[in-house]
Scaffold this active site. Structure first.
Site, PDB file in Angstrom:
ATOM      1  N   GLY A 707       0.838  -1.220  -0.037  1.00 39.39           N
ATOM      2  CA  GLY A 707      -0.067   0.031   0.113  1.00 39.39           C
ATOM      3  C   GLY A 707       0.545   1.365   0.018  1.00 39.39           C
ATOM      4  N   GLU A 743       5.055  -6.398   1.181  1.00 39.58           N
ATOM      5  CA  GLU A 743       4.728  -6.832   0.252  1.00 39.58           C
ATOM      6  C   GLU A 743       3.895  -5.847  -0.916  1.00 39.58           C
ATOM      7  OE1 GLU A 743       0.411  -9.058   0.970  1.00 39.58           O
ATOM      8  OE2 GLU A 743       2.084  -9.905   1.971  1.00 39.58           O
ATOM      9  N   PRO A 744       4.850  -4.758  -1.201  1.00 38.93           N
ATOM     10  CA  PRO A 744       4.305  -3.770  -2.317  1.00 38.93           C
ATOM     11  C   PRO A 744       4.101  -4.151  -3.593  1.00 38.93           C
ATOM     12  CG  PRO A 744       6.575  -3.401  -1.536  1.00 38.93           C
ATOM     13  CD  PRO A 744       6.199  -4.507  -0.730  1.00 38.93           C
ATOM     14  N   GLY A 745       3.292  -3.581  -4.188  1.00 35.23           N
ATOM     15  CA  GLY A 745       2.875  -4.024  -5.605  1.00 35.23           C
ATOM     16  C   GLY A 745       3.221  -2.858  -6.618  1.00 35.23           C
ATOM     17  N   ARG A 746       1.976  -1.924  -6.169  1.00 35.92           N
ATOM     18  CA  ARG A 746       2.070  -0.717  -7.023  1.00 35.92           C
ATOM     19  C   ARG A 746       3.218   0.190  -6.960  1.00 35.92           C
ATOM     20  NH1 ARG A 746      -0.861   4.496  -6.959  1.00 35.92           N
ATOM     21  NH2 ARG A 746      -1.092   5.170  -8.867  1.00 35.92           N
ATOM     22  N   ARG A 782      -8.859   2.022 -13.862  1.00 34.21           N
ATOM     23  CA  ARG A 782      -8.718   2.678 -12.675  1.00 34.21           C
ATOM     24  C   ARG A 782      -9.347   4.036 -12.763  1.00 34.21           C
ATOM     25  NH1 ARG A 782      -4.245   4.439 -10.944  1.00 34.21           N
ATOM     26  NH2 ARG A 782      -4.662   3.629  -8.606  1.00 34.21           N
ATOM     27  N   TYR A 786     -11.843   3.696  -9.743  1.00 33.22           N
ATOM     28  CA  TYR A 786     -11.380   4.365  -8.577  1.00 33.22           C
ATOM     29  C   TYR A 786     -11.528   5.796  -8.517  1.00 33.22           C
ATOM     30  CZ  TYR A 786      -9.025  -0.383  -8.052  1.00 33.22           C
ATOM     31  OH  TYR A 786      -8.598  -1.847  -7.883  1.00 33.22           O
ATOM     32  N   CYS A 813     -18.048   1.914 -25.376  1.00 31.47           N
ATOM     33  CA  CYS A 813     -19.540   2.553 -25.439  1.00 31.47           C
ATOM     34  C   CYS A 813     -20.085   2.419 -24.017  1.00 31.47           C
ATOM     35  CB  CYS A 813     -20.517   1.644 -26.289  1.00 31.47           C
ATOM     36  SG  CYS A 813     -22.199   2.075 -26.511  1.00 31.47           S
ATOM     37  N   TYR A 843      -1.939  -2.210 -12.073  1.00 28.65           N
ATOM     38  CA  TYR A 843      -3.350  -2.313 -12.317  1.00 28.65           C
ATOM     39  C   TYR A 843      -3.850  -1.723 -13.603  1.00 28.65           C
ATOM     40  CZ  TYR A 843      -2.679  -3.830  -7.481  1.00 28.65           C
ATOM     41  OH  TYR A 843      -1.935  -4.381  -6.389  1.00 28.65           O
TER      42      TYR A 843
END
Length: 864
Positions: A707, A743-746, A782, A786, A813, A843
């Protein structure tokens, strides 16, 4: 000059304004400028940013005799700020910290803190910060005199107030006061004091409630008969929406007191609504400025509107709203029903905000800004109301308000906007009696998206207006992008990117050098024993290979991810894979255990229903700390409304279930959300998990999740890795034979990726402009899902000035197929130009689809 001849200007500075040395140098210059005009200056300021919350946590921790680390942290933070200003913080503040520790020691001895002690402890934030500020100004050559606000602001006794409110949410008399004027004038032309605090008739410390520093400044301004009150904060004035989440928000150049009250009450946090009453009653104009940009125009608030034209001036959201529904078939003919009901609210010290009535139902809202909404208070309120009617508590909700002037006269223009509510559950609608707002109460998770869409329809199209000024983006981002043009990797590799697009309409491009740099930054953290890459962010083989080659392990959430990781990375051992599924099937858990990966459970169900799977196994448990964080409701993964993790109240059941299954809990894990910048998130999560080690003696790993926030626009603050590392080192010092994992991802991949798309068409529609590109939400969902913000530039015309405001849209559409609202692009933007959507490495492709049977953008890699 006598005290009656003194002309006062009151300057209030918020917590973010007084938390850094550059801001304090601006404060010094602002005060000096006011002095040079001949005015007397009273500076009122808040505690350092976040300190009030830390003091609250210290009170809670003191009940369990765990407050010393928090006090040490507060001491260090104040000393570091003082040192950056050339002030000897240790000598200046040590006696105050000894007093604070003594108070908390008393709380520990009693095992509880009464309201009187709470007020005393909470006051230290302002007392400490103003001592530093006054000393810095004196050392800078300004005649600053420190005074204690409690000697001047005296709390009034209120008949209906609870004991808690008397101490923690007091009000003061603010009539012009000749004695106060004379006393402050005798201290010199520059006086500095605290916001938030006052004293009662017994001389005890009381607080003015949240937003109390704004209120303090208005009280002082009224008592001094000041010529103006200036609120200095981290934004240049009030805006038509929260600019942090709506970059197209417009600066509000002038408002009346009533309009400002509505905007503030509806959810704007720039100033507290309570500060407007003293200013309005004594005709004191209020100016709202930005401390970090003191020469920038702000918002002026006065009695005279710049225009009487009917218009929506702001779209606001207020979260944490609680509704109380009162239902009784007999109320429609019962004289005094509402009076009896409201008397019950009064008896509980609760202030009602919105009211909606029908023949058999009355629904009211409780404003979290005006009420300390305690669950126990709500339950006793419900019990008392049950004697009168059937009462239901509804929450947590959000109120979404259209604020402006003469709203009723433009209802016919709001039709398209009201269509946005077609699929929302609306609990209450309220149209203000003063015709200044129209409010809808909806589920809290829908608030931000509705604000974005309503603002786009009602505010974005307005041009050349005396109230609606430039957008946040025009004020900050254009200059920031120009100044930082060489910073992003894609600027230096522009030619390669354009060449790559010569035979493509759309493509994701990943810069592996940026991925490597992010991995190395994570591996440099001293407090962290193991970093795993959350591959759901982007499972591209090249990214996995760079991450693993630079020392990162892999975190997976599905069997497919595990198989992909092991196939892509031959040197990756199964035991080095952390498997954290959610609501997976029994077979998937069985497969993972047989494969030898480290399995994490986030629910009691598998242990209770399939205990044989976990007999003799070492497992991790994902826990819910009780609160989620992040940039959007959909990425907050903690709290009662989130599906993730074992709740606090289920710990005993977890202990029992794991014992019965014969499983050994060796790891505790928590992840509260994505896009978090506050290091307290991990500190608090770590403290919660560490507190459970006594009931899980076999635990050898605390996994703090990911995060880590990524700036989504130029000029936005970076994540503070130094503070992050220091906080976790402090946590680690309390642990024995327990490792810390993240455990970061972004963070690993977001800035390494861009989405490139060619312009297909340009369209004008009334005052609106649209630039269409060759891909949309099928490639990057995203923004639609979001409300995420991605910087968008015309890579082909990068040297041209951004002069055209437009929406960047895709070919899907769906009305929601918008990659960016109200973006600035060059007027020369043409068909075939390549637009770059930045920070798209995470993402993006991993959440893409073939919706409308349109293929998403292909993925390309720039090798190391």
């Amino acid at each position: 000059m006598t005290s009656s001849d003194s002309v006062w200007v009151v300057l209030k500075f918020g917590g973010s304004s007084v938390s850094s040395a550059p801001n304090w140098r601006n404060i010094r210059d602002i005060a000096n400028h006011r002095l040079e005009t001949g005015d007397h200056v009273l500076i009122i300021h808040s505690a350092l940013s976040g300190v009030t919350d830390r003091l609250e946590k210290a009170l809670v921790a003191a009940c369990e005799d765990r407050y010393s680390l928090i006090v040490d942290d507060l001491r260090q933070r104040h000393i570091e700020l003082a040192s950056s200003l050339g002030v000897d913080g240790r000598a200046l503040l040590e006696s105050s910290f000894l007093t604070l520790s003594s108070l908390l020691s008393g709380v520990s001895a009693k095992g509880a803190a009464d309201n009187r002690t709470r007020a005393q402890v909470m006051a230290f934030g302002e007392l400490l910060s103003t001592m530093i500020g006054a000393q810095f100004l004196r050392q800078s050559g300004l005649p600053a005199f420190w005074v204690d606000a409690r000697d001047y602001l005296k709390a009034e006794s209120r008949e209906a107030a609870t004991v808690q409110a008397e101490y923690l949410s007091a009000t003061c008399n603010f009539s012009p006061n000749v004695e106060v004027q004379a006393r402050l004038a005798s201290r010199g032309r520059l006086v500095l004091t605290q916001g938030f605090i006052a004293s009662n008739a017994r001389g005890e410390t009381v607080l003015l409630g949240r937003g109390g520093s704004d209120t303090s400044s208005a009280y002082f301004a009224a008592m001094l008969g000041a010529k103006q009150l200036e609120i200095w904060t981290d934004v240049p004035g009030m805006f038509s929406a929260n600019p942090r989440s709506t970059p197209g928000a417009r600066q509000l150049l002038e408002l009346t007191y009533d309009e400002a009250q509505e905007v503030a009450t509806a959810g704007a946090k720039v100033l507290h609504p309570r500060c407007l009453l003293p200013a309005r009653e004594h005709s004191i104009p209020i100016f709202v400025f930005a401390t970090q940009a003191p020469n920038m125009q702000g918002t002026r608030i006065s009695a005279n509107p710049p225009s009487d034209a009917a218009q929506v001036k702001a779209v606001c959201v207020k979260k944490g709203v609680t509704l109380i529904s009162l239902e009784s078939p007999g109320m429609w003919h019962e004289v005094g029903f509402l009076a009896d009901a409201f008397q019950i609210f009064k008896r509980h010290g609760l202030s009602v905000d919105l009211v909606s009535t029908s023949e058999t139902n009355v629904t009211v809202s409780l404003d979290p800004q005006a009420n300390a909404i305690d669950p126990l208070v709500l339950q006793t309120l419900k019990a008392d109301l049950a004697l009168l009617c059937r009462a239901e508590i509804i929450g947590s909700c959000a109120s979404v308000s259209l604020v402006g002037r003469n709203i009723r006269s433009i209802l016919h223009q709001l039709g398209p906007a009201l269509e946005l509510f077609a699929e929302q559950r609306i609990y209450l609608v309220s149209q203000a009696a003063n015709d200044l707002n129209l409010t809808f109460v909806v589920d809290e998770g829908q608030g931000d998206r509705l604000v974005e869409d309503l603002h786009h329809l009602l505010v974005d199209p307005v041009r050349d207006d005396v109230v609606l000024g430039p957008t946040w983006r025009q004020l900050f981002e254009t200059s920031a992008e120009t100044q930082a043009v060489a910073a992003p990797w894609w600027v230096g590799k522009r030619a390669r990117l354009l060449s790559l697009m010569s035979d493509r309409d759309a493509a994701y491009v990943y810069d592996l050098g940026t991925v490597r740099e992010r991995c190395q930054r994570l591996k440099a953290l001293r407090a962290i024993d193991r970093v795993s890459y959350a591959m759901k962010a982007n499972p591209h083989p090249a990214i996995l290979q760079v991450a693993h080659a630079n020392g990162l392990f892999i975190e997976c959430v599905s069997r497919g991810e595990v198989e992909h990781a092991l196939l892509t990375l031959p040197s990756l051992l199964p035991q080095d894979v952390l498997f954290t599924p959610n609501f997976a099937t029994r077979d998937e858990y069985a497969w993972a255990l047989s494969r030898g990966v480290q399995v994490t459970l986030d629910n009691l169900y598998p242990l209770e229903r399939w205990p044989e799977l976990f007999a003799g196994r070492d497992i991790f448990i994902r826990l819910d700390p009780g609160m989620g964080r992040g940039h959007h409701a959909h990425v907050r993964t903690g709290g009662t409304q989130s599906k993730f993790g074992v709740a606090r109240g289920e710990i005993d059941a977890l202990i029992s279930a794991s014992a019965k299954a014969g499983a050994r809990v060796v790891g505790l894990h928590a992840h509260t959300g994505s896009g978090v910048f506050d290091v307290d998130n991990w500190r608090d999560t770590g403290n919660y998990l560490a507190g459970l080690l006594r009931v899980f003696p076999d635990v050898r790993v605390i996994d703090l999740g990911g995060g880590i926030g990524v700036p989504d626009r130029p000029g936005a603050p970076e994540f503070d890795f130094t503070a992050f590392d220091d906080a976790l080192l402090q946590l680690k010092s309390t642990l024995t034979n327990v490792s810390l994992w993240i455990e970061p991802g972004r963070f690993v991949v977001a800035e390494a990726g861009v989405l490139l798309a060619k312009v297909t068409q340009i369209k004008g529609k009334g005052d609106a402009s649209f630039v269409g590109v060759a891909t949309g939400m099928n490639s990057l969902i995203r923004p639609a899902l979001y409300g995420a913000h991605h910087v968008i530039v015309n890579l082909t015309q990068i040297s041209e000035p951004d002069m055209m405001i437009c929406d960047v849209v895709g070919p899907i559409c769906e009305t929601g197929d918008v990659l960016g609202h109200a973006r600035s692009l060059p007027r020369v933007t043409s068909e075939g130009d390549v637009l770059l959507i930045a920070t798209a490495g995470a993402y993006g492709a991993s959440m893409s689809s073939n919706y409308n049977l349109r293929s998403p953008a292909e993925e390309c890699v720039l090798e190391l």
